[in-house]
Design a protein around this motif. Structure first.
Motif, PDB file in Angstrom:
ATOM      1  N   THR B  23     -59.409 -77.112  -8.868  1.00  0.00           N
ATOM      2  CA  THR B  23     -60.333 -77.085  -9.998  1.00  0.00           C
ATOM      3  C   THR B  23     -59.695 -77.672 -11.241  1.00  0.00           C
ATOM      4  N   ILE B  24     -58.457 -77.241 -11.506  1.00  0.00           N
ATOM      5  CA  ILE B  24     -57.780 -77.751 -12.698  1.00  0.00           C
ATOM      6  C   ILE B  24     -57.569 -79.257 -12.598  1.00  0.00           C
ATOM      7  N   ALA B  25     -57.176 -79.699 -11.405  1.00  0.00           N
ATOM      8  CA  ALA B  25     -56.958 -81.130 -11.221  1.00  0.00           C
ATOM      9  C   ALA B  25     -58.239 -81.911 -11.467  1.00  0.00           C
ATOM     10  N   LEU B  26     -59.357 -81.320 -11.054  1.00  0.00           N
ATOM     11  CA  LEU B  26     -60.630 -82.035 -11.197  1.00  0.00           C
ATOM     12  C   LEU B  26     -61.091 -82.105 -12.643  1.00  0.00           C
ATOM     13  N   VAL B  27     -60.892 -81.014 -13.385  1.00  0.00           N
ATOM     14  CA  VAL B  27     -61.456 -80.985 -14.720  1.00  0.00           C
ATOM     15  C   VAL B  27     -60.404 -81.164 -15.808  1.00  0.00           C
ATOM     16  N   GLY B  28     -59.130 -81.225 -15.397  1.00  0.00           N
ATOM     17  CA  GLY B  28     -58.035 -81.247 -16.361  1.00  0.00           C
ATOM     18  C   GLY B  28     -58.207 -82.208 -17.513  1.00  0.00           C
ATOM     19  N   SER B  29     -58.371 -83.486 -17.203  1.00  0.00           N
ATOM     20  CA  SER B  29     -58.392 -84.469 -18.282  1.00  0.00           C
ATOM     21  C   SER B  29     -59.619 -84.275 -19.166  1.00  0.00           C
ATOM     22  N   ASN B  30     -60.746 -83.922 -18.541  1.00  0.00           N
ATOM     23  CA  ASN B  30     -61.949 -83.682 -19.347  1.00  0.00           C
ATOM     24  C   ASN B  30     -61.759 -82.487 -20.261  1.00  0.00           C
ATOM     25  N   MET B  31     -61.113 -81.454 -19.710  1.00  0.00           N
ATOM     26  CA  MET B  31     -60.885 -80.252 -20.500  1.00  0.00           C
ATOM     27  C   MET B  31     -60.046 -80.574 -21.721  1.00  0.00           C
ATOM     28  N   ASP B  32     -59.002 -81.389 -21.513  1.00  0.00           N
ATOM     29  CA  ASP B  32     -58.122 -81.744 -22.626  1.00  0.00           C
ATOM     30  C   ASP B  32     -58.900 -82.428 -23.732  1.00  0.00           C
ATOM     31  N   THR B  33     -59.750 -83.375 -23.344  1.00  0.00           N
ATOM     32  CA  THR B  33     -60.558 -84.066 -24.353  1.00  0.00           C
ATOM     33  C   THR B  33     -61.406 -83.069 -25.123  1.00  0.00           C
ATOM     34  N   ILE B  34     -62.034 -82.161 -24.366  1.00  0.00           N
ATOM     35  CA  ILE B  34     -62.906 -81.191 -25.021  1.00  0.00           C
ATOM     36  C   ILE B  34     -62.124 -80.298 -25.975  1.00  0.00           C
ATOM     37  N   LEU B  35     -60.963 -79.837 -25.513  1.00  0.00           N
ATOM     38  CA  LEU B  35     -60.160 -78.952 -26.358  1.00  0.00           C
ATOM     39  C   LEU B  35     -59.706 -79.672 -27.623  1.00  0.00           C
ATOM     40  N   THR B  36     -59.252 -80.923 -27.461  1.00  0.00           N
ATOM     41  CA  THR B  36     -58.797 -81.681 -28.629  1.00  0.00           C
ATOM     42  C   THR B  36     -59.945 -81.865 -29.618  1.00  0.00           C
ATOM     43  N   GLN B  37     -61.102 -82.220 -29.085  1.00  0.00           N
ATOM     44  CA  GLN B  37     -62.255 -82.388 -29.970  1.00  0.00           C
ATOM     45  C   GLN B  37     -62.558 -81.093 -30.704  1.00  0.00           C
ATOM     46  N   GLY B  38     -62.439 -79.990 -29.961  1.00  0.00           N
ATOM     47  CA  GLY B  38     -62.691 -78.685 -30.554  1.00  0.00           C
ATOM     48  C   GLY B  38     -61.765 -78.427 -31.726  1.00  0.00           C
ATOM     49  N   ILE B  39     -60.478 -78.789 -31.552  1.00  0.00           N
ATOM     50  CA  ILE B  39     -59.490 -78.570 -32.617  1.00  0.00           C
ATOM     51  C   ILE B  39     -59.834 -79.413 -33.837  1.00  0.00           C
ATOM     52  N   VAL B  40     -60.135 -80.679 -33.593  1.00  0.00           N
ATOM     53  CA  VAL B  40     -60.469 -81.577 -34.706  1.00  0.00           C
ATOM     54  C   VAL B  40     -61.643 -81.002 -35.496  1.00  0.00           C
ATOM     55  N   PHE B  41     -62.660 -80.579 -34.757  1.00  0.00           N
ATOM     56  CA  PHE B  41     -63.851 -80.025 -35.388  1.00  0.00           C
ATOM     57  C   PHE B  41     -63.512 -78.785 -36.203  1.00  0.00           C
ATOM     58  N   GLN B  42     -62.678 -77.928 -35.589  1.00  0.00           N
ATOM     59  CA  GLN B  42     -62.302 -76.669 -36.226  1.00  0.00           C
ATOM     60  C   GLN B  42     -61.566 -76.924 -37.538  1.00  0.00           C
ATOM     61  N   VAL B  43     -60.561 -77.828 -37.469  1.00  0.00           N
ATOM     62  CA  VAL B  43     -59.757 -78.116 -38.653  1.00  0.00           C
ATOM     63  C   VAL B  43     -60.634 -78.671 -39.767  1.00  0.00           C
ATOM     64  N   ARG B  44     -61.494 -79.631 -39.416  1.00  0.00           N
ATOM     65  CA  ARG B  44     -62.337 -80.257 -40.433  1.00  0.00           C
ATOM     66  C   ARG B  44     -63.277 -79.246 -41.070  1.00  0.00           C
ATOM     67  N   SER B  45     -63.851 -78.380 -40.244  1.00  0.00           N
ATOM     68  CA  SER B  45     -64.812 -77.432 -40.817  1.00  0.00           C
ATOM     69  C   SER B  45     -64.095 -76.412 -41.697  1.00  0.00           C
ATOM     70  N   GLU B  46     -62.868 -76.042 -41.310  1.00  0.00           N
ATOM     71  CA  GLU B  46     -62.121 -75.093 -42.137  1.00  0.00           C
ATOM     72  C   GLU B  46     -61.842 -75.679 -43.515  1.00  0.00           C
TER      73      GLU B  46
END
Lengths: 455, 349
Positions: B23-46
């Motif tokens: 499962t991790i192998a299948l979604v790993g790279s997508n998850m990373d993109t999502i998490l990074t985007q989440g961080i960017v969004f979080q920082v900007r909104s803060e």
């Protein structure tokens, strides 16, 4: 299990009513597939999800044959493409006339009408549209000049019944009718009796005249669509697609998915199981552990993740289905090969120094073939329903009109709530019939090859 | 026996780990993109929430640099600077998932508004269990009795009807029958609600009643399609057992047919039946996905469907993990039962 010759199987099979029923249905499905591949050009189904391709069809139209059962006939959707063409030259003025005969025999008004044309001309010719009704009344619908051009030019246009100028022209002729029709739409007026707002049945002639000074004015493409509420054998969906085409093309696709998946997984499972059983000891142990692992993977959630992350191409999906399909067969064929390898002739072949691969393929696998055929037939429906299920979830290959895909669209557009049974019933019935054909064949074969089931 | 259980436990755990890895192998790279985007969004909104930070910078470049450094800092804390396939990160991710820490959902929330994937999952799971476990129980009760009954009258009309019904019903997809049932009983004859999600909040005392009422149509559909193949299966087991010597001996002694079937034969047919029951309980959890999506039943299946539509990967991973665990537990139970009933399996012979 092992001492049945192919001839005996055939004989027994032909005795079973279920087997024959299965074969008959399968032959019909193959027939439908061949018809689909011959009669419907391949680019039609590739355009399945291109709305532009279906523009001249009506939205959510009921199948035509419903009219047989209806007291009040529902207007059929008509696409007329071959008008009677006349060219009259009267000195300077030239007339090109296209006439469409419409036999209107329904109890409800048409939805609309659209005239689609492309004309080649120079200067600015005059386009007139009129209709002669069954009662002899002639109504002028439109009179307009095409955009001026000095050089020869081609102009394409669609004239809709909702056009303001048609309405205006009709209201100028309102004295011909005995009722007030201000709020009615153009098509209601044209197809209505003079006395009251009821449909006037009979032959209508729509004529389109192009007057010009030049002799070489032409209407090249000319198409009249009288929009109805019934269309084709299977009706249409919300996106105006002809469901008959989707259903027909779904047949070879379903057979392809079902057969490829089950044949491939049975072959893989058979070889895997036989090899593990024949080798025994540590090889067997290791191979069976791997088998256990794949057996324990939850297939559907995994298929969902796979098609979400890797690709939803139909071929990739077929591959994944194979990966989950071979496990059970491997288990059974392993236990069978454990039995067979203890037999004398396998020992003899072994002592004569024959290669393992040869012993497996020549002596053990043929013994399992009857069982393999039964398993292929039995596992086809599961492959088809799984694909349909994935497509239903919206994970199917959008470029192919599979039955699951059609049901997915039906669900998204709320077909059940809108009473569009013709969108829901046929795909499911097709899935079930296809499944049934293989279940019949499989059960009939199973009863022959599997002595335990014999009474 | 103890060794047998131990090997099964080890195998099951291995399977769980492998499933997680895949499962991790299948979604790993997508998850990373999502998490990074989440961080960017979080920082900007803060930062937009706190205008004082923006005012403390004189140039736009400096400000942007500050944001960038903030983002990188957080990426480092979460370990996102390393690719998902680095052993360290895989270890951490697997540990987190095993401890049911799936992180936050990207779009979906639980009914209470929590975006913690764990909260969402544990809200939906009981409903899936409620619907599919009750369906499985009803199906197996009908199936066992109908099957035993038809096996006592092999070749009779009831036997034939059961067999053909089993064969025919097994080729219809349950979810398609579900669509038809909705069409018929929710829209044409308005007996049941079309959507299985109750419209009152779950805190309301009337919620349970409403939930059960909304459950009726999916339950009827699943039972209708399911009991036929169960009856057929039980019947085939029983027919086999009825031909065994000890039953024939009992018959010759003159014990009543009914008694033989419902006590002696059924007892002997129990092991495979119980095993299959355990397996189908697990299957009912996973296989329900599409049926739930059709009926809009607020359980795991619909959650899956929603998560797919909006591509909410953390939810998809969490749901898959939970389903795998349940699936493995029931396979394990089935295995143990099988070993208990059939000692040959236990000893590995």
């Amino acid at each position: 299990m092992s001492n049945i010759t192919p001839r005996e199987i055939k004989k027994e099979f032909l005795k079973s009513k279920m087997g024959i029923a299965g074969i008959t249905i399968l032959c019909m499905l193959i027939g439908v597939s061949i018809v689909a591949m011959i009669t419907i050009p391949i680019d039609t189904f590739q355009e399945w999800n291109n709305p532009g391709n279906w523009i001249s069809n009506p939205k959510v139209a009921i199948p035509i044959w419903i009219n047989i059962f209806m007291v009040e006939k529902i207007p059929e959707h008509k696409i007329l493409e071959s008008p009677t063409i006349q060219n009259i030259s009267n000195g300077e003025i030239n007339l090109t006339s296209h006439q469409f005969g419409v036999n209107f025999d329904y109890d409800d008004f048409p939805n609309d009408f659209i005239y689609e044309f492309s004309a080649e001309y120079s200067d600015s010719p005059l386009l007139q549209m009129s209709v002669i009704r069954p009662d002899g009344l002639k109504l002028d619908l439109m009179s307009t000049s095409l955009p001026y051009s000095e050089q020869r030019t081609t102009h394409s246009e669609r004239i809709f019944s909702t056009d303001e100028s048609i309405k205006k022209n009709l209201s100028l002729q309102s004295e011909k009718f005995n009722f007030e029709f201000k709020r009615f739409s153009s098509e209601d007026i044209i197809f209505s009796k003079i006395e009251s707002k009821e449909t006037l049945k009979g032959n209508y002639i729509f004529s389109i005249n192009l007057y010009g000074v030049n002799t070489d004015n032409q209407i090249q493409k000319s198409k009249l669509i009288v929009g109805g509420k019934a269309f084709g054998i299977m009706g249409t969906d919300e996106l105006r697609r002809d469901l008959a085409i989707g259903l027909l093309w779904g047949t070879p696709l379903a057979l392809f998915i079902g057969l490829v998946v089950s044949i491939a997984s049975v072959i893989i499972g058979l070889l895997y199981g036989v090899y593990a059983g024949y080798k025994g000891k540590k090889t067997d142990e290791a191979m069976m552990r791997l088998n256990d692992i794949i057996y324990a993977l939850p297939a559907l959630p995994f298929l969902i993740i796979l098609s979400v992350t890797i690709s939803n191409s139909i071929f990739v999906m077929v591959g994944f289905l194979m990966i989950f399909g071979w496990v059970g067969i491997a288990k059974v064929s392993r236990s069978m090969s454990l039995q067979i390898k203890t037999r004398g002739y396998v020992d003899a072949a072994n002592m004569m120094g024959q290669k393992d691969s040869k012993i497996i393929l020549k002596h053990i696998v043929p013994q399992l073939l009857p069982y393999a055929f039964a398993s292929i037939a039995i596992s086809v429906p599961a492959a088809i329903t799984t694909e349909a299920g994935l497509s239903f979830l919206g994970l199917g290959d959008p470029s192919f009109p599979t039955w699951g895909q059609i049901l997915h669209d039906a669900n998204t557009f709320g077909a059940a709530a809108r009473g569009m049974w013709w969108w829901i019933m046929p795909p499911g019935v097709m899935i079930a019939i296809t499944g049934l054909a293989f279940v019949f064949i499989g059960n009939a074969l199973d009863a022959i090859v599997n002595p335990k089931l014999k009474r | 026996m103890r060794r047998y259980i131990a090997t099964r436990v080890v195998t099951m755990f291995g399977v769980l780990m492998i499933t997680l890895l895949i499962t991790i192998a299948l979604v790993g790279s997508n998850m990373d993109t999502i998490l990074t985007q989440g961080i960017v969004f979080q920082v900007r909104s803060e930062i937009t929430e706190n205008p004082a930070i923006a005012e403390s910078f004189s140039t736009v470049e400096e400000f942007e640099e500050f944001i960038q450094s903030q983002i990188e800092q957080r990426i480092k804390i979460l370990g996102l600077d390393e690719p998902w396939y680095s052993p360290q990160r895989i270890g951490v991710t697997m540990y987190k998932i095993m401890m049911l820490d799936f992180g936050n959902a990207t779009f979906l929330t639980s009914d209470e508004g929590s975006s913690d994937v764990k909260d969402i999952l544990f809200e939906k799971l009981p409903r899936t269990v409620l619907l599919f476990t009750s369906a499985t129980v009803i199906i197996s009760i009908i199936g066992i009795f109908l099957g035993a009954f038809s096996s006592s009258k092999v070749g009779s009309i009831i036997d034939r009807i059961t067999s053909s019904f089993a064969i025919i019903s097994s080729s219809f997809p349950v979810w398609w029958i579900g669509m038809l049932m909705i069409f018929l009983f929710a829209f044409t004859y308005q007996i049941f609600p079309a959507r299985a999600t109750p419209d009152i909040p779950s805190s309301d005392p009337a919620y349970i009643g409403s939930l059960l009422y909304h459950m009726a149509l999916p339950l009827i559909t699943i039972v209708m399609i399911g009991f036929g193949s169960w009856a057929y299966l039980v019947r085939n087991f029983m027919v086999g057992i009825m031909q065994e010597d000890f039953i024939i001996a009992k018959k010759t002694i003159g014990i009543k047919q009914k008694k033989i079937i419902y006590t002696h034969a059924l007892k002997n047919a129990a092991p495979p039946i119980v095993t299959i029951l355990a397996l189908s309980l697990s299957g009912s959890l996973g296989g329900a996905i599409i049926t739930e999506a059709v009926f809009d039943w607020p359980g795991m299946g619909r959650l899956y469907f929603e998560a797919i539509t909006v591509m909410d990967l953390p939810v998809i991973i969490g749901a898959t993990y939970l389903l795998t665990v349940f699936f493995l537990i029931s396979i394990f139970v089935a295995d143990l039962l099988y070993g208990y009933f059939d000692p040959r399996v236990r000893t590995g012979k």
